[in-house]
Write an enzyme that holds these catalytic residues in place. Structure first.
Site: not given
Ligand code: 13P
Ligand code: G3H
Ligand code: ZN
Length: 330
Positions: A94, A146, A235
């Site tokens: 991610d 993106e 979320s």
């Molecule tokens: P949320 O913070 O809304 O759960 O989004 C998570 C996300 O986009 C991870 O890439």
């Molecule tokens: O998009 C971000 C995700 O919620 C991951 O968050 O970088 O704190 O693990 P993090």
């Molecule tokens: Zn994200």
């Protein structure tokens, strides 16, 4: 070099094609801990859903890259043990922020990576994304790019139109880079504080945020018919979890997420991957705080991480069945 196929994982190509055609979205749940991973697998198996288990750069540093590779393999074997003979599990990076990080993940068994060049000038985003795609595709790993910038939690005008993905750029970006899916910005943002109360309207005692920019999404769909679209920052920030956290000593003020009806609508479109992290953090924290408050003498981690795992599983199942519609697809 670890090939994800040897771990029993799959890439996103086939599952996205089916999701776009079927009018549902694949859940992309972030994880950092064993309990989150177990809850994701349990929920996916019980609902017969394909699933993307995703890790951020920070999560990878937290868990350790080698352990993650075995966790992913363990997730596949665990799903089989729970009665799912052919689990469809993706291990996804991610918000990858460099070619080197993406390459390292591909070399360590990831089946999908995101290269997030959205904050770069357009041409640099294209060049970086293409470099990652060229390497990933040699290993049959799929890539998410993106376009458009999601507002940060600190941003005062998080639904400002200027952040949205420009529909006139998407065809050029996809054809120049060769990406397999595209994350877009239509008003979602990361974290548990997506909107300020001032940006919302009070309806029957509930703060309702401004709607997502479905007009932008539909324009993008017209430019890229059938192409897999991704929504980050999705979320919903369940208010019962926020209330539990606050009741048992937490301090979460004005935590507002994306209404589930809007995500349900998005899932029926070309949006075929919906990212959820904060809701899992809330479900975990609410359960842990409740045990700590109600059983202050308890110090066996299984007695608070167990209820946390159960609460996350309930949330994941709810998303799969009632929001994304990815149940009964295996
Ligand atoms: P949320 O913070 O809304 O759960 O989004 C998570 C996300 O986009 C991870 O890439
Ligand atoms: O998009 C971000 C995700 O919620 C991951 O968050 O970088 O704190 O693990 P993090
Ligand atoms: Zn994200």
């Amino acid at each position: 070099m670890v090939n994800y196929k040897d771990l029993g994982l799959v890439n996103t190509r086939e599952m996205f094609a089916k999701a776009v055609k079927g009018g549902y979205a694949i859940p992309a749940f972030n994880f950092n801990t064993m309990e989150q991973m177990q809850a994701i697998v349990q929920a996916a198996v019980e609902t017969k859903s394909p699933v993307i288990m995703q890790v951020s750069k920070g999560a990878r540093n937290y868990a350790n890259a080698t352990i993650l590779r075995y966790m992913a393999q363990g997730a596949v074997e665990y799903a089989k043990e729970l009665g799912c003979p052919n689990p469809q599990i993706v291990l996804h990076l991610d918000h990858g922020d460099s070619f080197e990080l993406c390459k390292n993940c591909i070399d360590m068994g990831f089946s999908s990576v995101m290269i997030d060049g959205s904050s770069l000038p357009y041409d640099e985003n294209v060049a970086l994304t293409k470099k990652v795609v060229d390497y990933a595709h040699q290993h049959d790993v799929t890539v998410e790019g993106e376009l458009g910038v999601l507002a940060g939690v600190e941003d005062e005008v998080c639904a400002a139109e200027s952040h949205y993905t420009k529909p006139e750029e998407v065809e050029d970006f996809v054809s120049k880079t060769g990406v397999d899916s595209l994350a877009i910005s239509i008003g979602t943002s990361h974290g548990a504080h997506k909107f300020t109360p001032e940006q919302c309207t009070l309806v029957n005692g509930v703060l309702v945020p401004p709607p997502l920019a479905f007009d932008v999404l539909h324009e993008i769909e017209e430019k890229l018919p059938g192409f897999p679209i991704v929504l980050h920052g999705s979320s919903s920030v369940p208010q019962d979890e926020v209330a539990t956290i606050n009741k048992f000593g937490g301090k979460l003020e004005a935590a507002i997420g994306i209404p589930e009806e809007q995500l349900r609508e998005a899932a029926k479109s070309a949006v075929c991957k919906i990212n959820i992290d904060s809701d899992s953090r809330l479900a975990m924290t609410a359960a842990v705080r409740q045990v700590f408050a109600e059983k202050p003498a308890e110090f066996d981690p299984r007695k608070y991480l167990g209820p946390a795992r159960d609460n996350m599983k309930k949330m994941y199942e709810h998303k799969i069945i009632n929001v994304l519609g990815s149940n009964d697809k295996l």
